[in-house]
Design an enzyme around this catalytic site. Sequence first.
Site, PDB file in Angstrom:
ATOM      1  N   GLY A   7       9.239 -56.975  -5.851  1.00  0.00           N
ATOM      2  CA  GLY A   7       8.541 -55.938  -6.627  1.00  0.00           C
ATOM      3  C   GLY A   7       8.853 -55.997  -8.104  1.00  0.00           C
ATOM      4  CB  ALA A   9       4.948 -57.902 -11.037  1.00  0.00           C
ATOM      5  CB  THR A 133      12.399 -42.270  -3.728  1.00  0.00           C
ATOM      6  OG1 THR A 133      12.069 -40.957  -4.173  1.00  0.00           O
ATOM      7  CG2 THR A 133      11.901 -42.369  -2.290  1.00  0.00           C
ATOM      8  CG  ASP A 134      14.656 -37.750  -5.979  1.00  0.00           C
ATOM      9  OD1 ASP A 134      13.515 -38.228  -5.787  1.00  0.00           O
ATOM     10  OD2 ASP A 134      14.910 -36.980  -6.929  1.00  0.00           O
ATOM     11  CD  GLU A 135       8.854 -38.555  -4.278  1.00  0.00           C
ATOM     12  OE1 GLU A 135       7.989 -38.339  -3.413  1.00  0.00           O
ATOM     13  OE2 GLU A 135       8.598 -38.990  -5.412  1.00  0.00           O
ATOM     14  CE1 TYR A 158       7.290 -44.350  -2.357  1.00  0.00           C
ATOM     15  CE2 TYR A 158       7.891 -42.118  -3.019  1.00  0.00           C
ATOM     16  CZ  TYR A 158       8.087 -43.486  -3.094  1.00  0.00           C
ATOM     17  OH  TYR A 158       9.082 -43.999  -3.896  1.00  0.00           O
ATOM     18  CE  LYS A 162      11.354 -46.582  -1.078  1.00  0.00           C
ATOM     19  NZ  LYS A 162      11.366 -48.017  -1.497  1.00  0.00           N
TER      20      LYS A 162
HETATM   21  P1  NAD Z   1       5.473 -49.824  -8.603  1.00  0.00           P
HETATM   22  O1  NAD Z   1       4.380 -49.285  -7.733  1.00  0.00           O
HETATM   23  O2  NAD Z   1       5.330 -49.726 -10.081  1.00  0.00           O
HETATM   24  O3  NAD Z   1       5.752 -51.352  -8.260  1.00  0.00           O
HETATM   25  C1  NAD Z   1       5.804 -51.849  -6.966  1.00  0.00           C
HETATM   26  C2  NAD Z   1       5.727 -53.360  -7.034  1.00  0.00           C
HETATM   27  O4  NAD Z   1       5.812 -53.859  -5.685  1.00  0.00           O
HETATM   28  C3  NAD Z   1       4.416 -53.881  -7.618  1.00  0.00           C
HETATM   29  O5  NAD Z   1       4.680 -54.910  -8.541  1.00  0.00           O
HETATM   30  C4  NAD Z   1       3.665 -54.413  -6.403  1.00  0.00           C
HETATM   31  O6  NAD Z   1       2.794 -55.494  -6.712  1.00  0.00           O
HETATM   32  C5  NAD Z   1       4.807 -54.839  -5.505  1.00  0.00           C
HETATM   33  N1  NAD Z   1       4.426 -54.854  -4.078  1.00  0.00           N
HETATM   34  C6  NAD Z   1       3.778 -53.872  -3.396  1.00  0.00           C
HETATM   35  N2  NAD Z   1       3.580 -54.248  -2.109  1.00  0.00           N
HETATM   36  C7  NAD Z   1       4.157 -55.475  -1.992  1.00  0.00           C
HETATM   37  C8  NAD Z   1       4.301 -56.389  -0.911  1.00  0.00           C
HETATM   38  N3  NAD Z   1       3.808 -56.106   0.316  1.00  0.00           N
HETATM   39  N4  NAD Z   1       4.962 -57.545  -1.120  1.00  0.00           N
HETATM   40  C9  NAD Z   1       5.457 -57.848  -2.353  1.00  0.00           C
HETATM   41  N5  NAD Z   1       5.320 -57.042  -3.416  1.00  0.00           N
HETATM   42  C10 NAD Z   1       4.685 -55.866  -3.236  1.00  0.00           C
HETATM   43  O7  NAD Z   1       6.794 -49.077  -8.105  1.00  0.00           O
HETATM   44  P2  NAD Z   1       8.058 -48.593  -8.946  1.00  0.00           P
HETATM   45  O8  NAD Z   1       7.779 -47.251  -9.493  1.00  0.00           O
HETATM   46  O9  NAD Z   1       8.483 -49.693  -9.842  1.00  0.00           O
HETATM   47  O10 NAD Z   1       9.132 -48.420  -7.774  1.00  0.00           O
HETATM   48  C11 NAD Z   1       9.939 -49.521  -7.359  1.00  0.00           C
HETATM   49  C12 NAD Z   1      10.840 -49.067  -6.230  1.00  0.00           C
HETATM   50  O11 NAD Z   1      11.642 -47.978  -6.674  1.00  0.00           O
HETATM   51  C13 NAD Z   1      10.078 -48.563  -5.007  1.00  0.00           C
HETATM   52  O12 NAD Z   1      10.767 -49.009  -3.866  1.00  0.00           O
HETATM   53  C14 NAD Z   1      10.136 -47.061  -5.127  1.00  0.00           C
HETATM   54  O13 NAD Z   1      10.098 -46.449  -3.864  1.00  0.00           O
HETATM   55  C15 NAD Z   1      11.485 -46.862  -5.800  1.00  0.00           C
HETATM   56  N6  NAD Z   1      11.616 -45.662  -6.640  1.00  0.00           N
HETATM   57  C16 NAD Z   1      10.681 -45.338  -7.579  1.00  0.00           C
HETATM   58  C17 NAD Z   1      10.872 -44.213  -8.393  1.00  0.00           C
HETATM   59  C18 NAD Z   1       9.894 -43.860  -9.490  1.00  0.00           C
HETATM   60  O14 NAD Z   1      10.059 -42.820 -10.142  1.00  0.00           O
HETATM   61  N7  NAD Z   1       8.901 -44.671  -9.790  1.00  0.00           N
HETATM   62  C19 NAD Z   1      11.999 -43.424  -8.226  1.00  0.00           C
HETATM   63  C20 NAD Z   1      12.932 -43.788  -7.250  1.00  0.00           C
HETATM   64  C21 NAD Z   1      12.737 -44.913  -6.474  1.00  0.00           C
END
Ligand code: NAD
Length: 351
Positions: A7, A9, A133-135, A158, A162
């Site tokens: 992930g 990107a 995530t904290d969710e 979601y 998670k």
């Molecule tokens: P995002 O949606 O911006 O990025 C997700 C990335 O995963 C994308 O680049 C997508 O192309 C890639 N992806 C999706 N499905 C895929 C697959 N099957 N195989 C390979 N790649 C795949 O998400 P984010 O906000 O950067 O979050 C990243 C991680 O952090 C997630 O696991 C999310 O649950 C966790 N998280 C996010 C937040 C937040 O505030 N955004 C907070 C806590 C935790």
Amino acid sequence: MRILVTGGAGFIGSAVVRHLVHDVGAEVLNIDKLTYAGNLASLGSVESMPNYRFLRADVCDGGVMRQAFAEFRPDRVMHLAAESHVDRSINGAADFINTNVMGTFELLQAALHHWNGLSGEEKEGFRFLHVSTDEVYGSLGDEGLFHEMTPYDPSSPYSASKAASDHLAIAWHRTYGLPVVVSNCSNNYGPFHFPEKLIPLTILNALEQKALPIYGSGANVRDWLYVEDHARALHLIASRGRIGEKYNVGGQNERRNIDVVKRICAIMDRLKPQGAPHEKLISHVTDRPGHDARYAIDATKLRAELDWNPRESFDTGIEKTIIWYLDNELWWRPLREKVYSGERLGTLTKV
Ligand code: NAD
């Protein structure tokens, strides 16, 4: 140090990759499927670095994951690939179950196969960081904080997906011995954030004099963390976190959604006075189904054990973020025009 990032990107993944490649000097393999949320333009500063490589692949493809482990031979995995937008999970949970649950399962299996083939120091030193995530903890009332022992109580497709993936990661440690660590972080914001989430959507709509949608009364509280502070925390947890443990990550920056939007409006009034007052664009819309009232993180364990502290307060981080969006239209304009133009997502429809 060879680090396999999934992930990379995405929003947080790209901050992690930039940190690992530029600041840590690790060798990084970024595996990403490039869904709508994946964007190689977020990785321009690393793409020609000799310690960075990219593989476009789906984490659900166990065969490809095994091959990637065999060829790259990582010392460490940082698993961020996920479907991440709650509103999209309300309209289409299947992708969330596939990537977040099945994808994590396939990646754990590939990591276990690789780890079982290691010996000595390589086997001792291997780590699998599952980023979550904290969710997963559900919703808080007016008082209290989430700590690492808070029971899971997810509300959305979601957060349920998670939660399932967190349980798989911990189970792969307890059952098979895989050296897993799990992190649970609060809401992130910062540069390169896909403009479907509250903060970038508000900045860009304000810039274009479009309505600033607030779900319900806007009283829902989130604990905001600047994305680069999260990236540093993840590197620390993956490097020095205790095996089989969970670490909460949060910025002690609780804000009501309405106050976040008003703060953005106030900064925009200063930076783009021709559109002032931007608050006139605020528009209250139907609330999100299952909308959690409040999230707030107790990050004492991370601070005490790993000496982590966020560098940005909400006030400094939000100012930096707004300036970044104003300076980086080349990054967001194609997303607004071709991928997502800001329409409402996540209202209930018949399944
Ligand atoms: P995002 O949606 O911006 O990025 C997700 C990335 O995963 C994308 O680049 C997508 O192309 C890639 N992806 C999706 N499905 C895929 C697959 N099957 N195989 C390979 N790649 C795949 O998400 P984010 O906000 O950067 O979050 C990243 C991680 O952090 C997630 O696991 C999310 O649950 C966790 N998280 C996010 C937040 C937040 O505030 N955004 C907070 C806590 C935790």
